[in-house]
Design a protein around this motif. Structure first.
Motif, short mmCIF file in Angstrom:
data_model
loop_
_atom_site.label_atom_id
_atom_site.label_comp_id
_atom_site.label_asym_id
_atom_site.label_seq_id
_atom_site.Cartn_x
_atom_site.Cartn_y
_atom_site.Cartn_z
N MET A 126 42.21 49.94 45.26
CA MET A 126 41.93 49.95 43.82
C MET A 126 41.07 48.76 43.42
O MET A 126 40.08 48.91 42.71
N TYR A 127 41.43 47.55 43.88
CA TYR A 127 40.69 46.36 43.47
C TYR A 127 40.36 45.50 44.69
O TYR A 127 40.98 45.63 45.76
N SER A 128 39.40 44.61 44.49
CA SER A 128 39.17 43.50 45.42
C SER A 128 39.84 42.29 44.79
O SER A 128 39.42 41.84 43.72
N TYR A 129 40.89 41.78 45.41
CA TYR A 129 41.76 40.82 44.76
C TYR A 129 41.24 39.40 44.89
O TYR A 129 41.04 38.90 45.99
N PRO A 130 41.02 38.72 43.75
CA PRO A 130 40.44 37.38 43.77
C PRO A 130 41.49 36.29 43.89
O PRO A 130 42.69 36.52 43.68
N LEU A 131 41.04 35.10 44.22
CA LEU A 131 41.87 33.91 44.18
C LEU A 131 41.80 33.29 42.79
O LEU A 131 40.90 33.60 42.00
N ILE A 132 42.73 32.41 42.51
CA ILE A 132 42.64 31.61 41.29
C ILE A 132 41.32 30.84 41.32
O ILE A 132 40.90 30.32 42.35
N THR A 133 40.65 30.78 40.19
CA THR A 133 39.37 30.07 40.13
C THR A 133 39.54 28.62 40.59
O THR A 133 40.42 27.92 40.12
N GLY A 134 38.66 28.23 41.50
CA GLY A 134 38.70 26.86 42.00
C GLY A 134 39.62 26.62 43.18
O GLY A 134 39.71 25.49 43.68
#
Length: 916
Positions: free
Chosen positions: A231-239
């Motif tokens: 469904m998604y490409s899961y990101p990390l917390i910014t930074g």
């Protein structure tokens, strides 16, 4: 006719439960499983009874093979079939139905697959060579099936054009004879790779959608098809970086799914959180077509029902999960697991032509639960054969009329189906076969594969002669009778459990649903009288020192590990015929919250995989929840949470659904039990109804701490506060899962974790039974899965205890029950319509209840301090602690670790041993 009766009549007809002289006799026909009065059993020559209460009678010839065969290929010469499992292949002689496991149990034949494998398997044209998905190692393994040796390994990593690829993960693959090449899916880098077998070089890399899963080729070899289940490409917390990751995590899921925050991003606990975008993205749950002449994507089709679409009065919350593809000369057919249908793609004219609904019986067709997976197309392109993962059958679909011609009975969890070259035979695999059976007790002999639930439960391979119309009709009736039966039931009986949602009034207004972790029936309740138990396996019971080895026994006279479980079961009611449908936590937390695990959950949970959070390969931040559900896993219109929300029934959650694949679980994470760095949405219905001050799964945190959290929040909100208690509370107390011993923290033995859990269960029931809500309360206590234990009836048999004023006292239920039975109880009491086929056909547990209430509260029993010392376990919460130096706890769903723990605890002579 009174309004209530009109409503009930409408409801009964709506779910296919036709009333019998309803207005006069107040009766309806309800559906229940056929094994309602039977215990689980395996009978390969007759009828097997599954944990669900459904029956298994596979057609044709059947052999048992290693569990979870998710890959299947038939050799071009038609003599051999090969099934692919995680790190294992099974070679099958089709004529004799003889089989050979690679690696062999005696270690004489070794495995060519060092790091597991995933889905992909294909024969060379001469039927002598196999191409195998290497899964986690990012390679294709070349294997000589006559000499039993690995001859090559072809890596997907490396430079293609102007881009370097690393951390590949090999998924499905196929052999393209026209080009002497392999087409291979890389779920790590979201692409399709072409490998020239003459040069052993990668000739092309084509970007596709998220988590590419299924691969197919057109008959003219000009077009490739890729089904994307992500469904998604899961990101990390910014930074986030490897250096600051430990300090930047947040304590919870960042947002509800398909909200403004999930689409665009937000701020949580001072951290900038990227969004995951829209579920309508063309890369999400879609089918890509690729022109092999240009290596360009031609179309991006969104198959099946789309998130946000309305189906009758319910909003679609889960993606279609397109997974497998069969291709004809003009049309391609795609199985949509979540929707129980097949999308038709006119790939020549680049358009969708609609969906073929798979219908099996009018009484249940409006509900989901078939989960179409593997698919094959006849040569005349008029018939489809579809493996129904959730219905234990192969569906035969007539394409011209778009109807289901019939069903063929299979093993449990049908995964793949292939046709012989002459189309006279079908070859079918099922991932759980006949089930697990017992894995301990008197007279039990351990098989060569072992006794852990994931090992003892074998898959099946079937060879079925193509049925004629008469045989298919007979098979179809067999599948239906294996799945459910219809029985008349009286509506107005006075029983507090209505026969249907809204069928009758009930004094039960509040339900508390308590889930625990990883125990079987015999381990805890095997000593109970008037029940089918094996006391020799009751290592977590009372006066259970007899389960210890001779050298240790005298040190623990009158050892009590679970006195509260025993007391609650004896004081109220319990089942000795209850089973978890799940093998492990990832399945369990789906099943128990009303979502049937789909093909992605099943396949992804049974593959070795390594997370690489800071990799450039987005698929290495793979979804793979344990205590949560990922967006890849959602059911079409959701499960328990969504059903309650639609009916405007209040609910609140303590501890469930806060554990994704990549969380940290340390002592410091006391707010929710977890800390998140990979951003995964939570179900929208649940997000605003979940406590952020209750620890979910984390064995570093005592269950006693959870009791204090629960009591404090409950009191603040619903006793001293202005709001009344919600109709349903879900709660997790997980420490019976067990972990490594920690004597300084009050856990000197493995049994200490169970003792902690036992005391918590007793204290929570004590607290609840002294509140003003008790007189209208039902408490349900169960396990999410049984994977850590042993049982003499079946490795899935587990704990079900019901408590409350309207529960019979001192009662033992012998009625076959499973998670569906629990959910049917909740839906019927709270007047909430059913969601899936397991709810509709589950056993009705009216035998647990009485119309003569007993309001006597429960009083807990303190723990045996020799095994568990509450003061030691809670001491660190009253002083300053250096959290960073505390060791990380055990992962909930680390199957390798659970397997090792199972064998360590079982041992040769050490079942139930308290060990240092």
């Amino acid at each position: 006719m009174p309004v209530k009766n009109k409503f009930l009549l409408s409801l009964a007809m709506g779910i296919g439960l036709m009333p019998n002289a309803f207005a006069q006799k107040q009766q309806v026909n309800i559906l229940q499983v056929p094994g309602i009065d039977q215990y689980c059993k395996i009978d390969t020559a007759g009828v097997s009874v599954l944990p669900s209460g459904r029956l298994i009678t596979p057609a044709g010839q059947t052999i048992r093979i290693t569990h979870d065969p998710f890959g299947l290929s038939v050799s071009p010469d038609g003599k051999k079939a090969v099934t692919l499992h995680n790190g294992v292949i099974t070679l099958i002689d089709i004529a004799t139905m003889g089989s050979l496991r690679v690696p062999s149990y005696d270690k004489k034949i070794t495995s060519p697959l060092s790091n597991g494998s995933f889905l992909g398997v294909a024969f060379s044209p001469d039927s002598k060579t196999l191409y195998l998905s290497g899964g986690d190692n990012g390679a294709v393994i070349v294997y000589d099936v006559e000499k039993f040796i690995k001859t090559d390994s072809l890596s997907l990593n490396g430079r293609v054009g102007d881009k370097d690829y690393d951390d590949s993960f090999t998924s499905d693959l196929l052999f393209n004879a026209d080009k002497n090449e392999l087409l291979v899916l890389d779920r790590g880098n979201f692409r399709m790779v072409r490998i020239n077998l003459a040069t052993k070089k990668i000739t092309a890399s084509v970007n596709v959608g998220r988590q590419p899963f299924g691969l197919a080729l057109s008959p003219d070899k000009k077009t490739a098809f890729v089904a994307n289940v992500g469904m998604y490409s899961y990101p990390l917390i910014t930074g986030a970086t490897p250096k600051n990751a430990d300090s930047i995590m947040i304590s919870r899921h960042p947002y509800g799914d398909n909200t403004k925050e999930s689409r665009e991003g937000t701020i949580v606990e001072g951290r900038k959180i990227p969004g995951v975008g829209s579920p309508s993205s063309p890369e999400a749950m879609s089918v890509f077509t690729i022109n092999l002449a240009t290596n360009k994507v031609i179309n991006k089709f969104k198959t099946g029902h789309q998130v946000g679409q309305m189906l009758e009065d319910a909003e679609v919350t889960g993606g279609a999960s397109p997974n497998s593809i069969a291709v004809g000369s003009q049309y391609a057919y795609v199985t949509n697991a979540t929707n129980d249908n097949i999308t038709i793609i006119d790939y020549k004219n680049h358009k969708l032509l609609g969906d073929i609904p798979i219908k099996v019986d009018a009484r249940i067709d409006k509900f989901r639960g078939l989960l179409p997976f593997g698919i094959s197309l006849s040569k005349d392109e008029k018939t489809l054969y579809v493996a129904l993962l959730g219905f234990n059958a192969v569906a035969v679909i007539d394409i011209p009329s778009q109807t289901t011609k019939g069903l063929i009975p299979t093993g449990w969890g049908t995964s793949r189906v292939k046709l012989s070259a002459d189309e006279k035979e079908l070859y079918i695999t099922s991932c759980r076969g006949y089930g697990a059976g017992p894995n301990g007790g008197h007279g039990f002999v351990a098989p060569p594969q072992g006794t852990y639930i994931g090992d003892i439960q074998l898959g099946t391979f079937q060879k079925v002669t193509m049925p004629d119309n008469a045989q298919l009709a007979s098979y179809t009736q067999q599948v239906i009778s294996n799945t459910f039966i219809s029985k008349p039931a009286a509506v107005a009986t006075g029983n507090p459990l209505p026969v249907l949602p809204g069928a009758s009034s009930t004094p039960i207004k509040y339900i508390v649903y308590i889930t625990k972790e990883n125990r079987t029936y015999d381990e805890v309740l095997g000593q109970m009288k008037n029940a089918k138990g094996d006391s020799t396996l009751a290592r977590f019971g009372v006066h259970c020192e007899y389960t210890l080895p001779d050298a240790t026994r005298m040190q623990f006279p009158n050892l009590n590990v679970s006195p509260n479980h025993i007391k609650v079961a004896a004081q109220y009611a319990f089942s000795d015929n209850y089973y978890c449908d799940s093998d492990a936590s990832i399945h369990g937390h789906h099943w128990m919250m009303g979502v049937i695990p789909n093909e992605w959950v099943e396949a992804n949970s049974n593959v070795s995989k390594t997370a690489k959070l800071f990799s450039n390969a987005p698929g290495r931040r793979f979804p793979g929840s344990t205590g949560s559900m990922d967006p890849e896993d959602y059911a079409e219109t959701g499960g328990l949470w969504e059903a309650l929300e639609r009916k405007h029934v209040d609910f609140y959650n303590f501890g469930e659904a806060n554990e994704t694949a990549h969380v940290r679980e340390e002592w410091e994470d006391t707010n929710t039990g977890a800390a998140h760095i990979v951003m995964v949405p939570m179900q929208k219905a649940l997000y605003t109804r979940t406590s952020h001050n209750y620890a979910g799964f984390n064995t570093n945190i005592p269950d006693q701490f959870r009791v204090e959290q629960f009591k404090s929040e409950f009191t603040k909100m619903w006793i001293t506060g202005k709001k009344k208690m919600p109709s349903l509370i879900t709660m997790q107390v997980p420490n019976d899962h067990g972990a490594d011993i920690r004597p300084k923290d009050g856990y000197p033995y493995r049994q200490s974790y169970m003792a902690d859990n036992d005391l918590a269960v007793g204290r929570m029931l004590d607290f609840l039974s002294h509140t003003k809500y008790w007189k209208n309360m039902l408490v349900i206590i169960t396990e999410d899965d049984p994977q850590g234990g042993v049982d003499h009836v079946d490795a899935h048999r587990s704990i079900l205890i019901l408590a409350g004023p309207y529960v019979k006292k001192g009662y033992v239920s012998h009625t076959h029950a499973n998670f569906g039975s629990i959910l049917k109880t909740i839906y019927n009491v709270l007047d909430v319509p059913y969601v899936n086929q397991y709810d509709v056909t589950a056993t009705l547990l009216q035998d647990f209840f009485t119309d003569k209430p007993d309001y006597t509260p429960y009083t807990f029993i303190p723990s045996d301090t020799r095994v568990f010392d509450t003061k030691k376990a809670m001491a660190r919460y009253s002083k300053n602690t250096n959290w960073r130096k505390i060791k990380k706890g055990v992962d909930m769903d680390d199957e390798d670790r659970e397997r090792n723990d199972h064998y360590k605890q079982k041992g040769k002579k050490t079942s139930g041993t308290i060990v240092n």
